[in-house]
Write a protein that holds these residues in place. Structure first.
Motif, PDB file in Angstrom:
ATOM      1  N   ALA A  74      54.329  59.943  -8.493  1.00 44.40           N
ATOM      2  CA  ALA A  74      53.453  59.840  -7.329  1.00 44.40           C
ATOM      3  C   ALA A  74      52.852  58.442  -7.222  1.00 44.40           C
ATOM      4  O   ALA A  74      52.289  58.073  -6.195  1.00 44.40           O
ATOM      5  CB  ALA A  74      52.346  60.886  -7.407  1.00 44.40           C
ATOM      6  N   LEU A  85      70.476  59.772   3.133  1.00 46.59           N
ATOM      7  CA  LEU A  85      69.788  60.986   3.569  1.00 46.59           C
ATOM      8  C   LEU A  85      70.819  61.841   4.302  1.00 46.59           C
ATOM      9  O   LEU A  85      71.939  61.400   4.568  1.00 46.59           O
ATOM     10  CB  LEU A  85      68.645  60.635   4.521  1.00 46.59           C
ATOM     11  N   GLU A  93      61.684  63.056  11.193  1.00 44.14           N
ATOM     12  CA  GLU A  93      61.675  64.201  10.275  1.00 44.14           C
ATOM     13  C   GLU A  93      61.668  63.735   8.822  1.00 44.14           C
ATOM     14  O   GLU A  93      60.963  64.312   7.986  1.00 44.14           O
ATOM     15  CB  GLU A  93      62.909  65.087  10.523  1.00 44.14           C
ATOM     16  N   LEU A  97      58.700  64.602   6.350  1.00 45.02           N
ATOM     17  CA  LEU A  97      59.043  65.414   5.181  1.00 45.02           C
ATOM     18  C   LEU A  97      58.636  64.707   3.888  1.00 45.02           C
ATOM     19  O   LEU A  97      57.970  65.291   3.034  1.00 45.02           O
ATOM     20  CB  LEU A  97      60.545  65.697   5.175  1.00 45.02           C
ATOM     21  N   TYR A  98      59.017  63.433   3.770  1.00 50.85           N
ATOM     22  CA  TYR A  98      58.715  62.709   2.532  1.00 50.85           C
ATOM     23  C   TYR A  98      57.215  62.448   2.374  1.00 50.85           C
ATOM     24  O   TYR A  98      56.736  62.314   1.261  1.00 50.85           O
ATOM     25  CB  TYR A  98      59.557  61.425   2.435  1.00 50.85           C
ATOM     26  N   ALA A 100      55.031  64.615   2.939  1.00 48.88           N
ATOM     27  CA  ALA A 100      54.493  65.844   2.353  1.00 48.88           C
ATOM     28  C   ALA A 100      54.678  65.891   0.842  1.00 48.88           C
ATOM     29  O   ALA A 100      54.074  66.712   0.169  1.00 48.88           O
ATOM     30  CB  ALA A 100      55.169  67.061   2.999  1.00 48.88           C
ATOM     31  N   PHE A 101      55.513  65.010   0.304  1.00 46.43           N
ATOM     32  CA  PHE A 101      55.770  65.025  -1.140  1.00 46.43           C
ATOM     33  C   PHE A 101      54.630  64.402  -1.941  1.00 46.43           C
ATOM     34  O   PHE A 101      54.530  64.590  -3.138  1.00 46.43           O
ATOM     35  CB  PHE A 101      57.044  64.236  -1.476  1.00 46.43           C
ATOM     36  N   TYR A 102      53.806  63.579  -1.261  1.00 48.75           N
ATOM     37  CA  TYR A 102      52.826  62.774  -2.008  1.00 48.75           C
ATOM     38  C   TYR A 102      51.403  63.266  -1.797  1.00 48.75           C
ATOM     39  O   TYR A 102      51.057  63.737  -0.710  1.00 48.75           O
ATOM     40  CB  TYR A 102      52.931  61.315  -1.564  1.00 48.75           C
ATOM     41  N   SER A 137      64.771  53.376   4.244  1.00 51.49           N
ATOM     42  CA  SER A 137      64.717  53.553   2.800  1.00 51.49           C
ATOM     43  C   SER A 137      63.495  52.843   2.204  1.00 51.49           C
ATOM     44  O   SER A 137      62.825  53.380   1.313  1.00 51.49           O
ATOM     45  CB  SER A 137      66.011  52.991   2.211  1.00 51.49           C
ATOM     46  N   LEU A 140      60.420  54.875   3.068  1.00 46.09           N
ATOM     47  CA  LEU A 140      60.264  56.056   2.217  1.00 46.09           C
ATOM     48  C   LEU A 140      59.695  55.672   0.847  1.00 46.09           C
ATOM     49  O   LEU A 140      58.908  56.412   0.266  1.00 46.09           O
ATOM     50  CB  LEU A 140      61.602  56.788   2.046  1.00 46.09           C
TER      51      LEU A 140
ATOM     52  N   VAL B   3      55.578  72.331   0.148  1.00 43.40           N
ATOM     53  CA  VAL B   3      56.722  71.424   0.211  1.00 43.40           C
ATOM     54  C   VAL B   3      58.028  72.212   0.261  1.00 43.40           C
ATOM     55  O   VAL B   3      58.953  71.875   0.998  1.00 43.40           O
ATOM     56  CB  VAL B   3      56.708  70.475  -1.013  1.00 43.40           C
ATOM     57  N   ILE B  87      71.338  61.707  -2.390  1.00 41.00           N
ATOM     58  CA  ILE B  87      70.157  62.360  -1.804  1.00 41.00           C
ATOM     59  C   ILE B  87      69.321  62.993  -2.926  1.00 41.00           C
ATOM     60  O   ILE B  87      68.091  62.919  -2.915  1.00 41.00           O
ATOM     61  CB  ILE B  87      70.591  63.398  -0.749  1.00 41.00           C
ATOM     62  N   ARG B  90      67.540  60.183  -4.834  1.00 46.02           N
ATOM     63  CA  ARG B  90      66.343  59.691  -4.149  1.00 46.02           C
ATOM     64  C   ARG B  90      65.166  60.645  -4.393  1.00 46.02           C
ATOM     65  O   ARG B  90      64.053  60.219  -4.676  1.00 46.02           O
ATOM     66  CB  ARG B  90      66.597  59.549  -2.647  1.00 46.02           C
ATOM     67  N   PRO B  95      57.684  62.819  -6.321  1.00 43.18           N
ATOM     68  CA  PRO B  95      57.082  63.887  -7.128  1.00 43.18           C
ATOM     69  C   PRO B  95      57.822  65.227  -7.003  1.00 43.18           C
ATOM     70  O   PRO B  95      57.535  66.155  -7.747  1.00 43.18           O
ATOM     71  CB  PRO B  95      55.665  64.004  -6.557  1.00 43.18           C
ATOM     72  N   VAL B  96      58.761  65.333  -6.046  1.00 47.21           N
ATOM     73  CA  VAL B  96      59.468  66.601  -5.856  1.00 47.21           C
ATOM     74  C   VAL B  96      60.750  66.607  -6.681  1.00 47.21           C
ATOM     75  O   VAL B  96      61.577  65.697  -6.573  1.00 47.21           O
ATOM     76  CB  VAL B  96      59.804  66.810  -4.369  1.00 47.21           C
TER      77      VAL B  96
END
Lengths: 297, 246
Positions: A74, A85, A93, A97-98, A100-102, A137, A140, B3, B87, B90, B95-96
């Motif tokens: 993180a 991707l 999108e 989406l990415y 939401a990962f952090y 990239s 992201l 997520v 993919i 990456r 964190p996922v």
């Protein structure tokens, strides 16, 4: 205290040694470059730092924790080569989406804007150009507001304008206090962006210095060539401490020297009322330094 | 929204944007049922079928077809492609965990199968008089176990195949014999004993038998359940062991 510390990293794949012995430390807030020819072990080194690969031996500490520690994901942003991707995912999108990962994501709209992706938000990944994919990239990698961003060959595939825009963006990221680790094979990029550069060759660090320092190692030899407006004696210039060598080629005079050569020569000429026409100057560049350092012995 | 839910929805959007995926998983099974339902011999009820008509079996087979296409052709090639194109790599830097994407793919495909089940059986029951399953719970179990068998086989394929093309080729190669044993060309009940016995141990056939059991209101066949759980455990464990993230 360094934010990244690599000590005697070694990594082999089967019988191939990718990294033999690499050590360096990256200080907070700096832009640190890893430079080297293809197959030198640059990518393996950053993959070990990113936690994607485990070192065979040696130690890597990132933000005070061992590389690969899950809590680091993180806190560092990574842009890898050849990471794509899904073709049918749109830019918007992907960014949403990415995000939401952090735990503490950056504002993806601003990031998209900074990277010139706003007009492409509705476009699908598969329809993007190479440069647009590269910029997405990078976006992201920066989405998580990382303390360290690791960017592998970040401007490969970008056109010159996009490359310059990206450099501006990188400088902007550093100003926010992010430490940057860049892998590159573009000398201009390293010279322009990096505070310090580690040159890696055949799995070992062969030099670690500022770009200017590296250039100096290659010898700070300079060449000046000009056509004097009126004939002059060699002695007028050879007495200067900066001048090492003077050659005549027809009407032209070529001077090899170091230090503040140009200033010394032009001052003498000016005092004597001589104009230096068609003046050119060549200086050792990082290119020369690179070739010098990585030339096979 | 978690997520995982976001990833699942994202995977579903992406999959349905592929016209081939949308056609073969949602439209084609219904289309097949409608076409076969209009063939007069499909209304016959040979004594071997224990009171069911041929069309009653083909409702389950249409669904099995979608499950087979997803499990053997869709899933392995998508997952192998995700690995091939970096993919998963990456995701590994975020964190996922990349395994979350695998989970999202499986869940998304399961949801598509359930949608397909509703579509196929609504048309079958309303349009062609196929009986509503006498034991709905057995029916649901049959659908889920059918998915478990086919999906775990697909997961194993994606683990061993080096890229998306290879995964797709092996999947297609397996698809036809497995659909044959499930009875797509001739119902299992009308097959010679040997073929039926072999079929007992193949995933789509075992799933088909459980669906038939639920239509007839019989208790689900223990052999079929054992076979499908076996595929889930063995292929699933092997896939977990062999799966490479890059």
């Amino acid at each position: 205290m360094p934010v990244i510390e690599v000590e005697h990293l070694a990594k082999r794949y089967g019988g191939t040694v990718a990294v033999k012995d690499v050590s360096f430390a990256v200080e907070p807030g700096e832009i640190f470059g890893i430079l080297g020819p293809n197959g030198a072990g640059k990518t393996t080194t950053v993959e070990c730092i990113s936690g994607l690969r485990t070192a065979d031996s040696g130690a890597i500490t990132v933000l005070g924790r061992p590389a690969g520690d899950p809590t680091l994901r993180a806190r560092i942003g990574v842009q890898l080569q050849e990471s794509e991707l899904q073709d049918k995912l749109t830019v918007r999108e992907a960014l949403e989406l990415y995000s939401a990962f952090y735990p503490d994501p950056a504002d993806w709209r601003r990031l998209a804007d900074d990277l010139g992706l706003t007009p492409k938000l509705k476009a699908r990944y598969g329809k993007l150009s190479g440069g647009q994919k590269q910029r997405l990239s990078i976006a992201l990698a920066l989405l998580g507001n990382p303390e360290i961003a690791i960017l592998d060959e970040l401007t490969t595939g970008l056109d010159p304008q996009a490359r310059r825009d990206t450099w501006d963006l990188i400088s902007g990221i550093r100003d926010r206090g992010v430490t940057l680790l860049l892998v590159t094979h573009f000398m201009e990029e390293a010279e322009r962006l990096c505070d310090r550069v580690a040159v890696i060759d055949k799995g070992e660090v062969v030099a670690l210095d500022t770009p200017a320092g590296l250039v100096q190692r290659a010898g700070d030899e300079q060449r000046i060539s000009f056509r004097p407006s009126t004939p002059i004696d060699d002695e007028l210039l050879t007495v200067l401490p900066e001048v090492r060598e003077l050659r005549r080629q027809g009407q032209r005079i070529e001077i090899v020297g170091n230090g503040n050569l140009l200033h010394a020569v032009v001052s003498v000429l000016a005092r004597n009322g001589i104009i230096a026409a068609e003046l050119t100057m060549e200086q050792a560049t990082l290119d020369d330094a690179f070739v010098h350092l990585t030339r096979g012995e | 929204m978690s997520v995982f839910t976001k990833l699942t929805l994202s995977e579903m959007r992406i999959s349905l944007r592929d016209p081939l995926y949308a056609f073969f998983t949602l439209l084609f099974p219904v289309l097949l049922l409608v076409i076969l339902g209009n063939v007069p011999t499909m209304q016959e009820a040979p004594p071997e079928l224990g009171g069911l008509r041929v069309i009653d079996l083909y409702a389950g087979l249409s669904l099995g077809l979608a499950i087979g296409i997803i499990g053997l052709q869709g899933l392995p090639s998508v997952l192998a492609t995700y690995r091939e194109r970096g993919i998963l790599r990456r995701l590994a830097t975020t964190p996922v965990h990349p395994g979350t994407l695998l989970g999202a793919q499986l869940t998304m495909n399961l949801v598509i199968v359930l949608l397909c089940t509703i579509l196929v059986y609504t048309v079958a029951i309303v349009g062609f008089g196929v009986p509503f399953p006498k034991s709905p719970l057995t029916f649901l179990l049959a659908v889920l176990l059918n998915c478990a068998g086919a999906f775990s086989l697909g997961l194993l394929l994606s683990a061993v195949a080096s890229n998306g093309k290879t995964a797709n080729a092996i999947g297609t190669f397996l698809f036809f014999p497995l659909m044959f044993f499930a009875g797509l060309w001739a119902p299992r009940e009308l097959m010679p004993e040997v073929l039926r016995r072999i079929g007992d141990f193949t995933p789509l056939a075992a799933g088909q038998d459980l669906i038939t059991d639920s239509l007839l209101g019989q208790s689900p066949g223990l052999l079929s359940i054992t076979v499908l759980v076996g595929y889930l455990v063995i292929c699933g464990a092997a896939a977990v062991k062999l799966f490479r993230w890059e």
